[in-house]
Design an enzyme around this catalytic site. Sequence first.
Site, PDB file in Angstrom:
ATOM      1  N   GLY A  90      -6.283   0.617   6.868  1.00 40.65           N
ATOM      2  CA  GLY A  90      -5.698  -0.690   6.562  1.00 40.65           C
ATOM      3  C   GLY A  90      -6.589  -1.842   6.969  1.00 40.65           C
TER       4      GLY A  90
ATOM      5  N   LYS B 278       0.841  -1.193   0.000  1.00 44.31           N
ATOM      6  CA  LYS B 278       0.000   0.000   0.000  1.00 44.31           C
ATOM      7  C   LYS B 278       0.881   1.250   0.000  1.00 44.31           C
ATOM      8  CE  LYS B 278      -1.768  -1.524   3.750  1.00 44.31           C
ATOM      9  NZ  LYS B 278      -2.556  -1.782   4.985  1.00 44.31           N
TER      10      LYS B 278
END
Length: 272
Positions: A215, A179
């Site tokens: 997340g 990410k």
Amino acid sequence: MNPTKAARATALTIAGSDSGGGAGIQADLKTFHAFGVFGTSAVTAVTAQNTLGVQAVQALDPSIVRGQIESVRADLPPGAAKTGMLAHEDIVRAVVAGLHGFEAPLVVDPVMVATSGDRLLDPAAVAAIVEELLPLAALVTPNLPEAEILAGRTVSTAADMSAAALAILARGAGAVLVKGGHLDGEEVVDLFRDGDRERVWRTPRIRTTETHGTGCTLSAAITAGLASGLALEPAIERGLAFTHAAIAAAPGLGSGRGPLDHWADPGAGSRD
């Protein structure tokens, strides 16, 4: 099971509890629900937490963590599972033991570094994740600081993300989604890599502090897709789109880093 009722996809989250409701098992269960997936949980730790930070943490006994996983698996077998905050080495090993023989997809969100940059796991716990949990993972979803820890190398560019993904694959994970939210730029770059191919998603950056639980939400959305029968890449694409929509619609709660909107449209458009 009542044979007259249609089966509903079931997913398991193995993570810590966030009393503020924005991250951890609370975010995971809300996300599962948004996708019509029945959520089950194994709590690893209880936190006193809000949008301003974490005030206290109490890890659970590893035996009860393992017991929760085995109890769920015995009666409500999940079509996919995910891990989040695992607190310390003994809990990591309890999770690995509880997942013994688990054949459904496992998503590992390696919660190792706080938004502040503080390390959340000691080296022994990190080693247990790398050596024992990653080889069980269909997908691991590190942010850039976590990718640096898992890959053992600096990650500060898109090219670094690709190299880190390959290094993490070499540690046994089935696939990696690095990410890129910590990179500078007007776009957020997220890089996927499995044993065959690499793919990058680019999204316009939303300038906001309302990002608590991002997340957790993304990994839970991917897990919900896998539990529902989606293949890995479509599950990731849908999860990224949902998370982007949830950030854009954040309700502005709390005085710090606020939570996302888990009522966001789970069918939000895909993007490349």
